[in-house]
Motif scaffolding. Structure first.
Motif, mmCIF file in Angstrom:
data_model
loop_
_atom_site.group_PDB
_atom_site.id
_atom_site.type_symbol
_atom_site.label_atom_id
_atom_site.label_comp_id
_atom_site.label_asym_id
_atom_site.label_seq_id
_atom_site.Cartn_x
_atom_site.Cartn_y
_atom_site.Cartn_z
ATOM 1 N N ILE A 7 0.841 -1.205 0.000
ATOM 2 C CA ILE A 7 0.000 0.000 0.000
ATOM 3 C C ILE A 7 0.874 1.252 0.000
ATOM 4 N N VAL A 8 2.002 1.214 0.684
ATOM 5 C CA VAL A 8 2.914 2.370 0.721
ATOM 6 C C VAL A 8 3.491 2.647 -0.664
ATOM 7 N N VAL A 9 3.909 1.606 -1.361
ATOM 8 C CA VAL A 9 4.581 1.774 -2.653
ATOM 9 C C VAL A 9 3.597 2.151 -3.773
ATOM 10 N N THR A 10 2.419 1.572 -3.768
ATOM 11 C CA THR A 10 1.471 1.747 -4.876
ATOM 12 C C THR A 10 1.090 3.201 -5.143
ATOM 13 N N PRO A 11 0.622 3.972 -4.156
ATOM 14 C CA PRO A 11 0.230 5.349 -4.480
ATOM 15 C C PRO A 11 1.405 6.216 -4.902
ATOM 16 N N VAL A 45 10.387 8.452 -1.641
ATOM 17 C CA VAL A 45 9.645 7.628 -0.680
ATOM 18 C C VAL A 45 9.698 6.160 -1.097
ATOM 19 N N ASN A 46 9.498 5.897 -2.389
ATOM 20 C CA ASN A 46 9.551 4.507 -2.850
ATOM 21 C C ASN A 46 10.928 3.893 -2.618
ATOM 22 N N LYS A 47 11.971 4.689 -2.807
ATOM 23 C CA LYS A 47 13.326 4.193 -2.571
ATOM 24 C C LYS A 47 13.491 3.816 -1.100
ATOM 25 N N GLN A 48 13.035 4.681 -0.196
ATOM 26 C CA GLN A 48 13.129 4.394 1.239
ATOM 27 C C GLN A 48 12.315 3.149 1.600
ATOM 28 N N ALA A 49 11.110 3.050 1.043
ATOM 29 C CA ALA A 49 10.250 1.907 1.342
ATOM 30 C C ALA A 49 10.871 0.611 0.826
ATOM 31 N N THR A 50 11.421 0.656 -0.382
ATOM 32 C CA THR A 50 12.042 -0.533 -0.964
ATOM 33 C C THR A 50 13.251 -0.969 -0.140
ATOM 34 N N GLU A 51 14.069 -0.003 0.266
ATOM 35 C CA GLU A 51 15.231 -0.331 1.099
ATOM 36 C C GLU A 51 14.800 -0.958 2.420
ATOM 37 N N LEU A 52 13.725 -0.418 3.014
ATOM 38 C CA LEU A 52 13.260 -0.938 4.302
ATOM 39 C C LEU A 52 12.703 -2.353 4.166
ATOM 40 N N VAL A 53 11.854 -2.586 3.179
ATOM 41 C CA VAL A 53 11.282 -3.937 3.048
ATOM 42 C C VAL A 53 12.350 -4.954 2.680
ATOM 43 N N LYS A 55 15.504 -4.752 3.729
ATOM 44 C CA LYS A 55 16.196 -4.952 5.008
ATOM 45 C C LYS A 55 15.386 -5.877 5.923
ATOM 46 N N LEU A 56 14.080 -5.681 5.945
ATOM 47 C CA LEU A 56 13.212 -6.473 6.826
ATOM 48 C C LEU A 56 12.855 -7.838 6.243
ATOM 49 N N LYS A 57 13.277 -8.059 4.986
ATOM 50 C CA LYS A 57 12.951 -9.304 4.279
ATOM 51 C C LYS A 57 11.436 -9.514 4.189
ATOM 52 N N VAL A 58 10.731 -8.412 3.901
ATOM 53 C CA VAL A 58 9.283 -8.446 3.713
ATOM 54 C C VAL A 58 9.007 -8.300 2.223
ATOM 55 N N LYS A 59 8.202 -9.181 1.678
ATOM 56 C CA LYS A 59 7.829 -9.086 0.266
ATOM 57 C C LYS A 59 6.477 -8.382 0.198
ATOM 58 N N PRO A 60 6.421 -7.168 -0.401
ATOM 59 C CA PRO A 60 5.138 -6.467 -0.498
ATOM 60 C C PRO A 60 4.074 -7.364 -1.135
ATOM 61 N N ALA A 115 0.106 -1.120 11.104
ATOM 62 C CA ALA A 115 1.530 -1.466 10.972
ATOM 63 C C ALA A 115 2.042 -2.065 12.283
ATOM 64 N N LYS A 116 2.635 -3.233 12.173
ATOM 65 C CA LYS A 116 3.173 -3.922 13.358
ATOM 66 C C LYS A 116 4.672 -3.640 13.536
ATOM 67 N N ASN A 117 5.384 -3.575 12.423
ATOM 68 C CA ASN A 117 6.820 -3.362 12.486
ATOM 69 C C ASN A 117 7.113 -1.898 12.815
ATOM 70 N N PRO A 118 7.897 -1.647 13.875
ATOM 71 C CA PRO A 118 8.166 -0.259 14.269
ATOM 72 C C PRO A 118 8.891 0.563 13.202
ATOM 73 N N GLU A 119 9.774 -0.070 12.420
ATOM 74 C CA GLU A 119 10.496 0.675 11.382
ATOM 75 C C GLU A 119 9.562 1.061 10.236
ATOM 76 N N LEU A 120 8.665 0.158 9.874
ATOM 77 C CA LEU A 120 7.697 0.456 8.821
ATOM 78 C C LEU A 120 6.757 1.568 9.283
ATOM 79 N N LYS A 121 6.298 1.466 10.517
ATOM 80 C CA LYS A 121 5.421 2.502 11.077
ATOM 81 C C LYS A 121 6.154 3.852 11.126
ATOM 82 N N ALA A 122 7.425 3.826 11.500
ATOM 83 C CA ALA A 122 8.225 5.064 11.562
ATOM 84 C C ALA A 122 8.371 5.691 10.183
#
Length: 147
Positions: A7-11, A45-53, A55-60, A115-122
């Motif tokens: 949802i973060v990346v799409t818009p 924003v997309n660059k930051q989100a991509t780097e975070l996911v 790092k967290l090994k989360v697949k959007p 959001a459960k992950n504190p870094e994603l929420k941040a």
């Protein structure tokens, strides 16, 4: 969190696509500059989100909210491509006002509470003021175009 990441990346991508179009076909400097700013800011924003996911090994993970945002964005860009000059400017800016309000609503009502992950929420909390600033800027251009 995987759905929230999507949802973060799409818009952001939707706004990048619309911004590129406004940069090319905007009839006023204000609209072209705003389009360019949307491309720059939302790409960051997309660059930051991509780097975070990464790092967290989360697949959007696609979901109904991200699908609705994407569908609306694709339809808006298709509509804008058919318009010219001031009509295109007005439609683009009107869409930016509506779209940024919808994104803020999603941030406040869905993303931040879920959001459960504190870094994603941040990250979401960090970029929220930019969405507010974009909405305010779009409203100002909207008012100027209406004069």
């Amino acid at each position: 969190d995987a759905q929230i990441a999507h949802i973060v990346v799409t818009p952001n991508q939707v706004d990048i696509d619309a911004g590129r179009l406004a940069e090319k076909q905007g009839s006023t400097k204000a609209v072209r500059d705003f389009g360019k700013q949307m491309v720059t800011d939302h790409s960051a924003v997309n660059k930051q989100a991509t780097e975070l996911v990464t790092k967290l090994k989360v697949k959007p993970e696609p979901n109904s909210t991200s699908a609705d945002l994407k569908k609306g964005g694709v339809a808006s860009v298709a509509k804008l491509k058919k318009l010219k000059s001031k009509e295109s400017d007005k439609a683009y800016v009107d869409n930016e006002v509506t779209y940024h309000q919808a994104v803020l609503d999603a941030v406040d009502k869905t993303l931040l509470p879920s959001a459960k992950n504190p870094e994603l929420k941040a990250l979401i909390e960090k970029v929220r003021p930019a969405f507010v600033a974009h909405l305010d800027h779009a409203k100002k251009i909207q008012a100027d175009l209406g004069k």
